[in-house]
Design a protein around this motif. Structure first.
Motif, PDB file in Angstrom:
ATOM      1  N   GLU A   3      13.209  10.697  17.575  1.00 13.96           N
ATOM      2  CA  GLU A   3      12.283  10.686  18.704  1.00 13.96           C
ATOM      3  C   GLU A   3      10.920  10.297  18.197  1.00 13.96           C
ATOM      4  N   SER A   4      10.049   9.789  19.059  1.00 11.37           N
ATOM      5  CA  SER A   4       8.734   9.301  18.664  1.00 11.37           C
ATOM      6  C   SER A   4       7.739  10.436  18.627  1.00 11.37           C
ATOM      7  N   THR A   5       7.920  11.357  17.684  1.00 11.26           N
ATOM      8  CA  THR A   5       6.974  12.446  17.470  1.00 11.26           C
ATOM      9  C   THR A   5       6.687  12.533  16.001  1.00 11.26           C
ATOM     10  N   GLY A   6       5.655  13.335  15.670  1.00 11.03           N
ATOM     11  CA  GLY A   6       5.289  13.456  14.272  1.00 11.03           C
ATOM     12  C   GLY A   6       6.411  14.036  13.441  1.00 11.03           C
ATOM     13  N   SER A   7       7.167  15.000  14.003  1.00 14.32           N
ATOM     14  CA  SER A   7       8.221  15.623  13.214  1.00 14.32           C
ATOM     15  C   SER A   7       9.407  14.709  13.006  1.00 14.32           C
ATOM     16  N   ALA A   8       9.494  13.636  13.808  1.00 13.43           N
ATOM     17  CA  ALA A   8      10.655  12.760  13.683  1.00 13.43           C
ATOM     18  C   ALA A   8      10.700  12.077  12.331  1.00 13.43           C
ATOM     19  N   VAL A  10       6.505  24.799   8.649  1.00 19.53           N
ATOM     20  CA  VAL A  10       7.174  23.509   8.623  1.00 19.53           C
ATOM     21  C   VAL A  10       6.687  22.623   9.762  1.00 19.53           C
ATOM     22  N   LEU A  11       6.573  23.195  10.958  1.00 20.66           N
ATOM     23  CA  LEU A  11       6.153  22.424  12.123  1.00 20.66           C
ATOM     24  C   LEU A  11       4.728  21.905  11.967  1.00 20.66           C
ATOM     25  N   ARG A  12       3.826  22.763  11.471  1.00 17.97           N
ATOM     26  CA  ARG A  12       2.436  22.332  11.269  1.00 17.97           C
ATOM     27  C   ARG A  12       2.355  21.224  10.231  1.00 17.97           C
ATOM     28  N   TYR A  13       3.159  21.339   9.186  1.00 18.72           N
ATOM     29  CA  TYR A  13       3.157  20.311   8.140  1.00 18.72           C
ATOM     30  C   TYR A  13       3.641  18.978   8.695  1.00 18.72           C
ATOM     31  N   GLN A  14       4.673  19.010   9.516  1.00 20.47           N
ATOM     32  CA  GLN A  14       5.227  17.782  10.057  1.00 20.47           C
ATOM     33  C   GLN A  14       4.319  17.147  11.097  1.00 20.47           C
ATOM     34  N   ARG A  15       3.504  17.928  11.760  1.00 19.10           N
ATOM     35  CA  ARG A  15       2.613  17.401  12.795  1.00 19.10           C
ATOM     36  C   ARG A  15       1.318  16.823  12.231  1.00 19.10           C
ATOM     37  N   ARG A  16       1.185  16.801  10.918  1.00 18.56           N
ATOM     38  CA  ARG A  16      -0.008  16.181  10.328  1.00 18.56           C
ATOM     39  C   ARG A  16      -0.026  14.675  10.522  1.00 18.56           C
ATOM     40  N   ILE A  17       1.121  14.096  10.774  1.00 21.09           N
ATOM     41  CA  ILE A  17       1.216  12.654  11.032  1.00 21.09           C
ATOM     42  C   ILE A  17       1.408  12.456  12.528  1.00 21.09           C
ATOM     43  N   SER A  18       0.542  11.687  13.125  1.00 21.05           N
ATOM     44  CA  SER A  18       0.566  11.527  14.576  1.00 21.05           C
ATOM     45  C   SER A  18       1.675  10.576  15.016  1.00 21.05           C
ATOM     46  N   GLY A  19       2.039  10.676  16.287  1.00 20.57           N
ATOM     47  CA  GLY A  19       3.041   9.796  16.862  1.00 20.57           C
ATOM     48  C   GLY A  19       2.673   8.324  16.800  1.00 20.57           C
ATOM     49  N   PRO A  20       1.400   7.939  17.108  1.00 24.49           N
ATOM     50  CA  PRO A  20       1.038   6.526  17.015  1.00 24.49           C
ATOM     51  C   PRO A  20       1.220   5.919  15.627  1.00 24.49           C
ATOM     52  N   ILE A  21       0.997   6.725  14.573  1.00 29.32           N
ATOM     53  CA  ILE A  21       1.234   6.208  13.216  1.00 29.32           C
ATOM     54  C   ILE A  21       2.724   6.014  12.981  1.00 29.32           C
ATOM     55  N   LEU A  79       0.867  -1.173   0.000  1.00 35.87           N
ATOM     56  CA  LEU A  79       0.000   0.000   0.000  1.00 35.87           C
ATOM     57  C   LEU A  79       0.906   1.227   0.000  1.00 35.87           C
ATOM     58  N   PHE A  80       0.921   1.947  -1.095  1.00 41.02           N
ATOM     59  CA  PHE A  80       1.799   3.110  -1.255  1.00 41.02           C
ATOM     60  C   PHE A  80       0.973   4.380  -1.092  1.00 41.02           C
ATOM     61  N   LEU A  81       1.279   5.135  -0.058  1.00 40.47           N
ATOM     62  CA  LEU A  81       0.587   6.400   0.202  1.00 40.47           C
ATOM     63  C   LEU A  81       1.565   7.537  -0.067  1.00 40.47           C
ATOM     64  N   ASP A  82       1.527   8.044  -1.282  1.00 40.11           N
ATOM     65  CA  ASP A  82       2.374   9.167  -1.656  1.00 40.11           C
ATOM     66  C   ASP A  82       1.771  10.447  -1.089  1.00 40.11           C
ATOM     67  N   GLU A  83       2.616  11.425  -0.845  1.00 39.19           N
ATOM     68  CA  GLU A  83       2.179  12.673  -0.187  1.00 39.19           C
ATOM     69  C   GLU A  83       1.443  12.343   1.111  1.00 39.19           C
ATOM     70  N   PHE A  84       2.108  11.585   1.949  1.00 42.63           N
ATOM     71  CA  PHE A  84       1.493  11.043   3.170  1.00 42.63           C
ATOM     72  C   PHE A  84       0.804  12.104   4.034  1.00 42.63           C
ATOM     73  N   PRO A  85       1.425  13.258   4.312  1.00 46.25           N
ATOM     74  CA  PRO A  85       0.760  14.247   5.171  1.00 46.25           C
ATOM     75  C   PRO A  85      -0.467  14.896   4.541  1.00 46.25           C
ATOM     76  N   GLU A  86      -0.631  14.747   3.216  1.00 53.61           N
ATOM     77  CA  GLU A  86      -1.776  15.367   2.549  1.00 53.61           C
ATOM     78  C   GLU A  86      -3.066  14.575   2.765  1.00 53.61           C
ATOM     79  N   PHE A  87      -2.946  13.327   3.224  1.00 54.19           N
ATOM     80  CA  PHE A  87      -4.148  12.560   3.542  1.00 54.19           C
ATOM     81  C   PHE A  87      -4.831  13.188   4.760  1.00 54.19           C
ATOM     82  N   PRO A  88      -6.161  13.246   4.784  1.00 51.92           N
ATOM     83  CA  PRO A  88      -6.848  13.790   5.966  1.00 51.92           C
ATOM     84  C   PRO A  88      -6.449  13.039   7.227  1.00 51.92           C
ATOM     85  N   ARG A  89      -6.373  13.762   8.329  1.00 54.45           N
ATOM     86  CA  ARG A  89      -5.904  13.168   9.589  1.00 54.45           C
ATOM     87  C   ARG A  89      -6.755  11.970   9.995  1.00 54.45           C
TER      88      ARG A  89
END
Length: 514
Positions: A506-511, A371-382, A303-313
């Protein structure tokens, strides 16, 4: 007169037996009624069956006809009941003799009585074998799909008239021979080869590990670095499907109507790349009548999800449970269905909206907050559920214009991956699992013993990197795969050290973006 014809209904990915009961009353006004929770397609079958019987040269009885699809509390969906309904009417009206042995009948009919392609053939064939039914009568175009199941007689039916002649022993239909798994052609060559990709040796190594052990991987890098091409080259190094895996995949594609024309069994691992505007139902599955989504269509594949942060949260968060369990449960008022979803996830992303954050070639034009908001679109659990995190750097122009050394081909990498997967299949024999990535924490403890030196090193890494308990076991599983690629029976310190290199800082979205 009453007639009964056996058929099957697909619930989720499994088939259940359905008895088509046809009663033709000697009294009452002419009518044609179908009961037993039919959907719109089955209700419209009354007109298809009426026309098909007449155009086949038989008589449609001008009496009160009642068709019951039992069990009555199970919703029936699709046109596959056309053939058993028509056959039941012909038997109940005395125009044809009932089959001497128990058989399944299914297939959609045209108005001239010819049978058309019908979805869900493979699950019904598996049900017939499980129920010890001798024969399955189905459309000729779908006979190859059912022939991969051994132990049943698959009888291709071109039309209602041909079935009439067969049952009246005027012209007998010949059963199709069983098609052995080994005789089915293998996958075609991939459109992309690792040899075509210049540079990116570290990313290729990570893809090799991901392919060998079914480990999720995340690629982050600037535009044009080759993330999409690398992801699309992954199918060329994946191990071949086992027979059980091929049947699992084919069942999903048969039920959804996505089985390629002319193919009886899918022997290649699926590659699904949905657009980032895909809805949650499109990705996970569901609907009024639940159907598999993209994660199930990618079962045993990629399963290839290109532009990963662009998917709705909320769409990305819906992946958390399937990524952990390998199945997705969809509950509706009519009931609950479970679809398999053991896929290898590849996420690809730019490090920021402009794509140049951290690049030494182009300057990033994004504000720090952007930049920070863009990186935080992906949650830590993911992020925590992704085993391999790789930074994909820009390709230097020297790599593109200079011939240099020829990169290793996909066929060469595939051979190493297949050997590693064979070791895993042998180790996991009897567990129902096929790769290291599927192991539970309990199985990791049993099948992946670590020496005192490795345990001490891993304990220090967990403390310094702040790894979660889930990540701890995922690192061990990646280490086990690296050991399999090298042919080692034990997990050594270099294997764990390499596995830790693919963890974010680190286990954060920006990592995930470095």
């Amino acid at each position: 007169m009453l007639a009964k014809v056996l058929s099957g209904a697909v619930v989720g990915l499994e088939a259940v037996p359905v008895t088509v009961e046809v009663d033709i009353a000697s009294q009452g006004l002419p009518s044609f009624t179908v009961v037993g929770l039919p959907d719109k397609a089955i209700e419209e079958s009354r007109e298809r069956v009426r026309a098909a019987i007449k155009n086949s040269g038989a008589d449609f009885p001008p009496k009160r006809i009642t068709v019951n699809l039992a069990p009555a509390d199970l919703p029936k969906i699709g046109p596959a009941y056309d053939l058993p309904i028509a056959l039941g009417i012909l038997i109940a009206s005395g125009q044809i003799i009932a089959p001497k042995t128990e058989s399944f009948f299914l297939g959609e009919m045209s108005l001239d009585g010819s049978l058309r392609h019908t979805n869900g053939i493979l699950p019904v064939a598996l049900l017939a074998r499980q129920s010890r039914i001798k024969s399955v009568y189905l459309p000729s175009v779908d006979a190859g799909e059912a022939s991969v199941i051994d132990g049943i007689g698959v009888i291709p039916v071109p039309s209602l008239l041909a079935l009439f002649h067969h049952l009246m022993e005027i012209s007998v239909l010949t059963p199709i021979a069983h098609t052995p798994f080994q005789s089915i052609p293998g996958p075609a060559l991939s459109d992309f080869d690792m040899a075509e990709i210049h540079g990116q040796e570290q990313t290729k190594r990570a893809l090799e590990i991901a392919a060998a052990g079914t480990h999720n991987i995340f690629l982050s890098g600037p535009p044009g670095a080759g993330k999409t091409m690398l992801a699309r080259a992954l199918p060329s190094i994946l191990p071949v499907l086992t027979e059980e895996e091929a049947i699992e995949v084919t069942k999903i594609y048969s039920v959804t109507g996505n089985l390629p024309s002319g193919e009886s069994l899918i022997k290649y691992r699926p590659f699904r790349a949905p657009h980032h505007t895909t809805s949650r139902i499109g990705l996970i599955g569901g609907g009024t009548h639940p159907m598999p989504g993209e994660i199930s269509l990618a079962h045993r594949g990629v399963l290839f999800l290109d532009e990963f942060p662009e998917f709705p949260r909320h769409v990305l968060e819906a992946l958390r449970q399937p990524m952990e369990d390998g199945v997705v449960s969809i509950s509706r008022a009519a009931g609950t269905v479970r679809y398999p979803a053991k896929f290898l996830l590849i996420g690809a992303s730019n490090p920021c909206p402009c794509g140049n954050y951290g690049s030494d070639i182009k300057r990033c034009t994004c504000l720090p907050g952007t930049v920070l908001r863009y990186q935080r679109r992906i949650s830590g659990p993911i992020i925590d559920r992704i085993d391999l995190h790789v930074q994909v750097p820009s390709v230097r122009v020297e790599k593109l214009v200079s011939p240099g050394e020829q990169a290793e081909s996909s066929s060469s990498v595939h051979r190493r991956v297949q050997k590693a997967r064979n070791r895993q299949l042998e180790r996991l024999s009897g567990t129902g699992l096929t790769s290291n990535g599927e192991m539970s924490s309990r199985m990791v403890k049993e099948l992946c013993p670590l020496s005192a030196e490795v345990l001490s090193f891993l304990r220090q890494a967990v403390t310094r990197l702040g790894l979660s308990a889930r990540t701890y076991y995922r690192v061990i599983k990646v280490g086990r795969t690296i050991a399999d690629l090298t042919g080692s029976e034990t997990i050594a310190l270099p294997h764990i050290a390499e596995a830790l290199q693919y963890r974010p800082r680190e286990s954060t979205g920006s990592a995930a973006f470095g």
